[in-house]
Design a protein around this motif. Structure first.
Motif, short mmCIF file in Angstrom:
data_model
loop_
_atom_site.label_atom_id
_atom_site.label_comp_id
_atom_site.label_asym_id
_atom_site.label_seq_id
_atom_site.Cartn_x
_atom_site.Cartn_y
_atom_site.Cartn_z
N THR A 119 50.31 42.49 37.64
CA THR A 119 51.59 42.29 36.98
C THR A 119 51.52 42.68 35.51
OG1 THR A 119 51.11 39.98 36.44
CG2 THR A 119 52.20 40.41 38.56
N SER A 120 50.38 43.22 35.09
CA SER A 120 50.17 43.63 33.71
C SER A 120 49.16 44.77 33.71
CB SER A 120 49.65 42.44 32.90
OG SER A 120 49.31 42.83 31.60
N PRO A 121 49.28 45.72 32.77
CA PRO A 121 48.30 46.82 32.72
C PRO A 121 46.92 46.37 32.26
CG PRO A 121 49.88 47.03 30.93
CD PRO A 121 50.35 45.90 31.79
N GLU A 122 46.84 45.19 31.61
CA GLU A 122 45.55 44.65 31.19
C GLU A 122 45.41 43.23 31.71
OE1 GLU A 122 44.29 45.00 27.18
OE2 GLU A 122 44.85 47.12 27.06
N VAL A 123 44.25 42.92 32.24
CA VAL A 123 43.95 41.59 32.76
C VAL A 123 42.68 41.09 32.09
CG1 VAL A 123 43.31 40.29 34.83
CG2 VAL A 123 45.02 42.10 34.99
N ASN A 124 42.73 39.87 31.57
CA ASN A 124 41.56 39.25 30.96
C ASN A 124 41.10 38.11 31.85
OD1 ASN A 124 41.16 40.57 28.32
ND2 ASN A 124 43.30 39.98 28.06
N ILE A 125 39.86 38.22 32.33
CA ILE A 125 39.26 37.18 33.17
C ILE A 125 38.12 36.54 32.39
CG2 ILE A 125 38.05 36.65 35.31
CD1 ILE A 125 39.43 39.06 36.58
N ARG A 126 38.19 35.24 32.23
CA ARG A 126 37.10 34.47 31.64
C ARG A 126 36.44 33.71 32.78
NH1 ARG A 126 36.71 35.05 26.42
NH2 ARG A 126 38.54 35.61 25.22
N ALA A 127 35.19 34.07 33.07
CA ALA A 127 34.48 33.51 34.23
C ALA A 127 33.26 32.74 33.76
CB ALA A 127 34.07 34.64 35.16
N TYR A 128 33.19 31.47 34.17
CA TYR A 128 32.09 30.59 33.79
C TYR A 128 31.52 29.93 35.04
CZ TYR A 128 34.62 31.11 29.40
OH TYR A 128 35.26 31.63 28.31
N SER A 129 30.20 29.95 35.16
CA SER A 129 29.53 29.29 36.29
C SER A 129 28.34 28.50 35.76
CB SER A 129 29.03 30.32 37.31
OG SER A 129 30.11 30.84 38.04
N ILE A 130 28.34 27.19 36.07
CA ILE A 130 27.22 26.33 35.72
C ILE A 130 26.71 25.71 37.02
CG2 ILE A 130 26.50 24.27 34.45
CD1 ILE A 130 28.74 24.93 32.42
N MET A 131 25.50 26.08 37.37
CA MET A 131 24.90 25.62 38.63
C MET A 131 25.85 25.87 39.81
SD MET A 131 22.77 22.23 37.55
CE MET A 131 24.03 21.42 36.60
N GLY A 132 26.55 26.95 39.75
CA GLY A 132 27.49 27.35 40.80
C GLY A 132 27.56 28.86 40.84
N GLY A 133 28.45 29.37 41.64
CA GLY A 133 28.58 30.82 41.73
C GLY A 133 29.99 31.24 42.05
N GLN A 134 30.30 32.46 41.65
CA GLN A 134 31.59 33.05 41.98
C GLN A 134 31.43 34.55 42.12
OE1 GLN A 134 34.47 33.15 38.54
NE2 GLN A 134 33.04 31.63 37.75
#
Length: 196
Positions: A119-134
């Motif tokens: 829905t936008s030409p730019e996407v900002n993803i902030r991804a954080y994992s602590i003792m987990g995964g994505q």
């Protein structure tokens, strides 16, 4: 995009016009009007289009039902996805917000952008994992910048360049005793329900 009968085909198209053309093509592919290779070919041309005429030619042979979206393309609201001793998934057809924050703590998550509507030409993803995964699955055409690191964990980096004019995805964050996996993955002929 506004109605093609009311606009000059030689005028320059905006990013929102290209995004809306991509959504129309996704609608057509979801209805079985385009096979996977034709869809991806037209999608790359939509992102690279400079004029309304170029965009209109991409859907000119599709029935009216595939051309029902009209009007302004508005970015989806910012979203936060949490997995604390649990999990999250975004798969299939969904609206990608301009800002997306993901956090896993003793949990896991999947963000699949291959079938999603930008829905936008730019996407900002902030991804954080602590003792987990994505895992973040990217379609081949998007452009990517990754600025993340892992401490006793991993934060993947991928090839930055996709197709000219395609959405730009910026991924920031960190992984502590965890992992943020980022992968470019082709779409499957069977669509979003095929999770392999």
């Amino acid at each position: 995009m506004s109605d093609s009968a009311q606009r000059d085909s030689s005028l320059r198209a905006a990013d929102t016009d290209r995004i809306q053309a991509a959504q129309l093509l996704t609608d057509a592919a979801a209805q079985g009007l385009l096979d996977l290779s034709e869809y991806e070919s037209r999608l790359n041309k939509a992102y690279a289009a400079e004029t309304y005429g170029e965009l209109d030619r991409l859907s000119a042979d599709l029935p009216v039902i595939a051309n029902t979206r009209r009007g302004a393309c508005k970015p989806a609201p910012s979203t936060v996805l949490l997995a604390i001793l649990s999990g999250f998934q975004r798969r299939g057809r969904w609206n990608v917000p301009q800002k997306l924050t993901t956090f896993t703590f003793w949990g896991g998550g999947v963000i699949d952008l291959r079938y999603a509507d930008f829905t936008s030409p730019e996407v900002n993803i902030r991804a954080y994992s602590i003792m987990g995964g994505q895992t973040i699955l990217l379609p081949p055409e998007v452009n990517v910048t990754v600025d993340g690191s892992g401490v006793m964990g991993g934060f993947d980096h991928v090839e930055e360049h996709g197709s000219p004019g395609a959405p730009k995805i910026r991924i920031h964050g960190f992984a502590l005793w965890g992992n943020v996996g980022i992968k470019r993955k082709n779409r499957r002929p069977h669509g979003p329900d095929d999770v392999s």
